[in-house]
Motif scaffolding. Structure first.
Motif, PDB file in Angstrom:
ATOM      1  N   ASP A 263       5.033  -8.349  -8.466  1.00 57.13           N
ATOM      2  CA  ASP A 263       3.807  -7.582  -8.743  1.00 57.13           C
ATOM      3  C   ASP A 263       3.218  -7.039  -7.442  1.00 57.13           C
ATOM      4  N   MET A 264       3.214  -7.880  -6.409  1.00 54.48           N
ATOM      5  CA  MET A 264       2.627  -7.482  -5.132  1.00 54.48           C
ATOM      6  C   MET A 264       3.496  -6.450  -4.411  1.00 54.48           C
ATOM      7  N   LEU A 265       4.812  -6.539  -4.609  1.00 58.70           N
ATOM      8  CA  LEU A 265       5.710  -5.550  -3.998  1.00 58.70           C
ATOM      9  C   LEU A 265       5.586  -4.194  -4.691  1.00 58.70           C
ATOM     10  N   ILE A 266       5.351  -4.187  -5.997  1.00 62.59           N
ATOM     11  CA  ILE A 266       5.109  -2.935  -6.723  1.00 62.59           C
ATOM     12  C   ILE A 266       3.881  -2.238  -6.142  1.00 62.59           C
ATOM     13  N   LYS A 267       2.821  -3.006  -5.944  1.00 58.57           N
ATOM     14  CA  LYS A 267       1.599  -2.461  -5.363  1.00 58.57           C
ATOM     15  C   LYS A 267       1.856  -1.946  -3.957  1.00 58.57           C
ATOM     16  N   ALA A 268       2.582  -2.716  -3.150  1.00 52.14           N
ATOM     17  CA  ALA A 268       2.855  -2.306  -1.771  1.00 52.14           C
ATOM     18  C   ALA A 268       3.642  -1.003  -1.736  1.00 52.14           C
ATOM     19  N   LEU A 269       4.643  -0.857  -2.616  1.00 53.84           N
ATOM     20  CA  LEU A 269       5.413   0.387  -2.632  1.00 53.84           C
ATOM     21  C   LEU A 269       4.553   1.560  -3.075  1.00 53.84           C
ATOM     22  N   GLY A 270       3.681   1.339  -4.070  1.00 52.48           N
ATOM     23  CA  GLY A 270       2.791   2.412  -4.513  1.00 52.48           C
ATOM     24  C   GLY A 270       1.872   2.888  -3.402  1.00 52.48           C
ATOM     25  N   VAL A 271       1.278   1.957  -2.661  1.00 50.87           N
ATOM     26  CA  VAL A 271       0.380   2.320  -1.562  1.00 50.87           C
ATOM     27  C   VAL A 271       1.165   2.994  -0.436  1.00 50.87           C
ATOM     28  N   ALA A 272       2.358   2.477  -0.137  1.00 51.73           N
ATOM     29  CA  ALA A 272       3.177   3.070   0.926  1.00 51.73           C
ATOM     30  C   ALA A 272       3.548   4.511   0.600  1.00 51.73           C
ATOM     31  N   LEU A 273       3.840   4.800  -0.666  1.00 54.90           N
ATOM     32  CA  LEU A 273       4.188   6.164  -1.060  1.00 54.90           C
ATOM     33  C   LEU A 273       3.011   7.117  -0.896  1.00 54.90           C
ATOM     34  N   MET A 274       1.785   6.618  -1.054  1.00 56.62           N
ATOM     35  CA  MET A 274       0.615   7.458  -0.816  1.00 56.62           C
ATOM     36  C   MET A 274       0.407   7.699   0.686  1.00 56.62           C
ATOM     37  N   GLU A 275       0.760   6.715   1.498  1.00 53.68           N
ATOM     38  CA  GLU A 275       0.663   6.876   2.957  1.00 53.68           C
ATOM     39  C   GLU A 275       1.724   7.832   3.480  1.00 53.68           C
ATOM     40  N   VAL A 276       2.895   7.821   2.837  1.00 60.02           N
ATOM     41  CA  VAL A 276       4.002   8.700   3.260  1.00 60.02           C
ATOM     42  C   VAL A 276       4.409   9.548   2.050  1.00 60.02           C
ATOM     43  N   PRO A 277       3.605  10.537   1.692  1.00 58.59           N
ATOM     44  CA  PRO A 277       3.860  11.314   0.468  1.00 58.59           C
ATOM     45  C   PRO A 277       5.156  12.120   0.517  1.00 58.59           C
ATOM     46  N   GLU A 278       5.718  12.290   1.704  1.00 58.21           N
ATOM     47  CA  GLU A 278       6.992  13.014   1.816  1.00 58.21           C
ATOM     48  C   GLU A 278       8.119  12.294   1.071  1.00 58.21           C
ATOM     49  N   CYS A 279       7.907  11.013   0.755  1.00 57.96           N
ATOM     50  CA  CYS A 279       8.925  10.234   0.036  1.00 57.96           C
ATOM     51  C   CYS A 279       8.625  10.110  -1.455  1.00 57.96           C
ATOM     52  N   ASN A 280       7.464  10.585  -1.874  1.00 62.35           N
ATOM     53  CA  ASN A 280       7.080  10.513  -3.289  1.00 62.35           C
ATOM     54  C   ASN A 280       7.394  11.851  -3.950  1.00 62.35           C
ATOM     55  N   VAL A 281       8.694  12.177  -3.982  1.00 61.72           N
ATOM     56  CA  VAL A 281       9.123  13.516  -4.374  1.00 61.72           C
ATOM     57  C   VAL A 281      10.353  13.452  -5.275  1.00 61.72           C
ATOM     58  N   SER A 282      10.640  14.598  -5.901  1.00 61.88           N
ATOM     59  CA  SER A 282      11.877  14.788  -6.663  1.00 61.88           C
ATOM     60  C   SER A 282      12.512  16.093  -6.225  1.00 61.88           C
ATOM     61  N   PHE A 283      13.835  16.103  -6.190  1.00 62.01           N
ATOM     62  CA  PHE A 283      14.588  17.299  -5.841  1.00 62.01           C
ATOM     63  C   PHE A 283      15.008  17.987  -7.124  1.00 62.01           C
ATOM     64  N   LEU A 288      11.120  21.450  -4.700  1.00 60.61           N
ATOM     65  CA  LEU A 288      10.774  20.092  -4.307  1.00 60.61           C
ATOM     66  C   LEU A 288       9.455  19.750  -4.988  1.00 60.61           C
ATOM     67  N   ILE A 289       9.487  18.738  -5.870  1.00 58.99           N
ATOM     68  CA  ILE A 289       8.303  18.345  -6.613  1.00 58.99           C
ATOM     69  C   ILE A 289       7.601  17.230  -5.847  1.00 58.99           C
ATOM     70  N   LYS A 290       6.321  17.436  -5.501  1.00 60.86           N
ATOM     71  CA  LYS A 290       5.547  16.444  -4.755  1.00 60.86           C
ATOM     72  C   LYS A 290       4.514  15.818  -5.694  1.00 60.86           C
ATOM     73  N   TYR A 291       4.579  14.500  -5.832  1.00 52.88           N
ATOM     74  CA  TYR A 291       3.701  13.806  -6.767  1.00 52.88           C
ATOM     75  C   TYR A 291       2.443  13.289  -6.074  1.00 52.88           C
ATOM     76  N   GLU A 292       1.344  13.301  -6.836  1.00 55.37           N
ATOM     77  CA  GLU A 292       0.055  12.914  -6.270  1.00 55.37           C
ATOM     78  C   GLU A 292      -0.359  11.499  -6.646  1.00 55.37           C
ATOM     79  N   ARG A 293       0.493  10.776  -7.366  1.00 57.91           N
ATOM     80  CA  ARG A 293       0.272   9.354  -7.618  1.00 57.91           C
ATOM     81  C   ARG A 293       1.643   8.676  -7.636  1.00 57.91           C
ATOM     82  N   ALA A 294       1.652   7.377  -7.506  1.00 55.11           N
ATOM     83  CA  ALA A 294       2.908   6.632  -7.466  1.00 55.11           C
ATOM     84  C   ALA A 294       3.127   5.914  -8.794  1.00 55.11           C
ATOM     85  N   ASP A 295       4.048   6.415  -9.597  1.00 57.71           N
ATOM     86  CA  ASP A 295       4.462   5.755 -10.838  1.00 57.71           C
ATOM     87  C   ASP A 295       5.756   5.007 -10.533  1.00 57.71           C
TER      88      ASP A 295
END
Length: 430
Positions: A263-283, A288-295
């Protein structure tokens, strides 16, 4: 008048499925909301509910039947003793206009594994609408038509196994009389198929592949063939996270909530993706689709394979909420009761094999997502803390990144942010 019960579309791209089991029989009275059957899609085995009330007059498709096209009439419902007329799928197919193929999936829609598509060509260069057989239009599903065109297969040589002789995808390797269809001068090579296996004299059993297992095999093959993976691994100290988890669980005990490390790792990955939004994407297809929340899609092992229920907006959710949601999602996933929107989509994935004692592994990306985090087991290891060698609880985490969409340096920044958040967990709960 009797009501036709048709094969439902239980996912956005479902074209056919397996009628796994009937839960009613002819003559049974049913009400709205009653479960009529279990249907196996390419994602999961799901329940088919009655919308109307009445008597099951006739079951038209036997349980265990594969490749039942969406829209096929599978049963008739009406008043007891009512005469049943021929279902609509037995009526002659209109000849006036060809079936329209569905619009291409650009690769970043809700379904994560689109079927192969042929490129759209100008209207004036398109081939005639559809081949004909004995003067009548060949019946074939849109998917079968697209694949046949891509592989140069003459549909007039195929005997369909679908309703009313309709040609479906599974028929494309079989011609009339059971012979292989002779390909035309093909413009594109057919998709490679798995080699047949001869077990020889070794004692064995043969198990039919489920739709889910077929889909897993196809999607993982496509991912490894089409997505250039780059792998980045970090070692992460867990002691502070384990201490915080223990303290939080003591406070949550009265509410019946128990946080897991996952549970805590899910939260950590979600927060990390907001800090580095270049990785919260789809090709996608040239996009290049850039997402504004971490699902976060979380890998859950179930009897028939693997499914990835989604914690939507994990970056903003409290740990207690993530824990409650994951417990519910994982439980219903194992019962085959997830709804399509609960496992289709997601912006990134997390797969944890630490409970099996796996130290480190590299996970396969789940297209169209751009990355997946693979979590190994936490174990006591020598670790440098404050310039001195000590014993600490350490785990290895490996990020797999789609190098078409994510540069190595950005992937490294995400791994760095994830490591910092796990090692200093107050930063993700503040």
């Amino acid at each position: 008048m009797a009501t036709e019960l048709k094969m439902p579309a239980l996912s956005p791209t479902m074209e056919e499925g397996t009628l796994a089991k009937w839960l009613v029989k002819e003559g049974d009275e049913v009400s709205s909301g009653d479960i009529l059957a279990e249907i196996e899609t390419d994602k999961a085995t799901m329940e088919f509910e009655a919308v109307d009330e009445g008597t099951v007059l006739k079951i038209l498709v036997d349980e265990g039947t594969d490749n039942v096209a969406v829209g096929t009439v599978i049963a008739m419902l009406g008043e007891e003793g009512e005469e049943v007329s021929a279902p609509s799928n037995d009526k002659p197919e209109a000849k006036s206009a060809p079936e329209a193929a569905p619009s291409p999936d650009k690769g970043y829609g809700r379904d994560s594994a689109p079927e192969p598509e042929t490129k759209e060509v100008p209207a004036e260069t398109k081939a005639p609408a559809a081949p004909t057989k004995y003067g009548e239009r060949v019946k074939a599903s849109p998917l079968a038509r697209r694949l046949a065109e891509a592989q140069g297969i003459d549909l007039t040589t195929i005997t369909g196994s679908g309703p009313g002789g309709r040609i479906v995808r599974a028929d494309l390797g079989e011609g009339a009389g059971g012979a292989k269809a002779a390909p035309k001068q093909a413009a594109a090579a057919p998709t490679p198929q798995a080699a047949s296996v001869d077990p020889g004299d070794i004692p064995h059993s043969v198990e039919k592949l489920s739709n889910m297992r077929k889909t897993i095999a196809r999607r993982l093959t496509e991912s490894k063939q089409q997505v250039p993976h780059i792998y980045l691994t970090v070692d992460i100290q867990l002691d502070k996270l384990l201490k915080l988890r223990s303290e939080m669980n003591a406070g949550l005990e009265a509410r019946g909530i128990k946080l897991s490390v996952n549970d805590m790792l899910i939260k950590a990955l979600g927060v990390a993706l907001m800090e580095v939004p270049e990785c919260n994407v789809s090709f996608g297809d040239g996009e290049l689709i850039k997402y504004e929340r971490a699902d976060i899609s979380v890998a859950v092992s179930i009897p028939n394979g693997l499914i990835t229920p989604i914690v939507a907006g994990a970056n903003d959710k409290a740990l207690s909420k993530i824990s409650t949601e994951m417990g519910d999602l994982a439980g219903r996933a194992k019962e085959g009761k997830l709804q399509p929107h609960e496992y289709q989509g997601g912006t990134a994935s997390l797969s944890n094999m630490g409970m099996f004692g796996i130290k480190q592994f590299e996970a396969v990306i789940n297209p169209p997502q751009g990355m997946i985090m693979a979590i190994g087991a936490g174990e006591k290891r020598p670790y440098v803390i404050d310039d001195s060698l000590q014993i600490a609880t350490v785990m290895s985490a490996t990020g797999s990144f789609d190098h078409r969409a994510i540069d190595g340096a950005d992937g490294a920044r995400l791994m760095q942010a994830f490591k910092r958040l796990v090692e200093n967990p107050l930063g993700m709960v503040a």
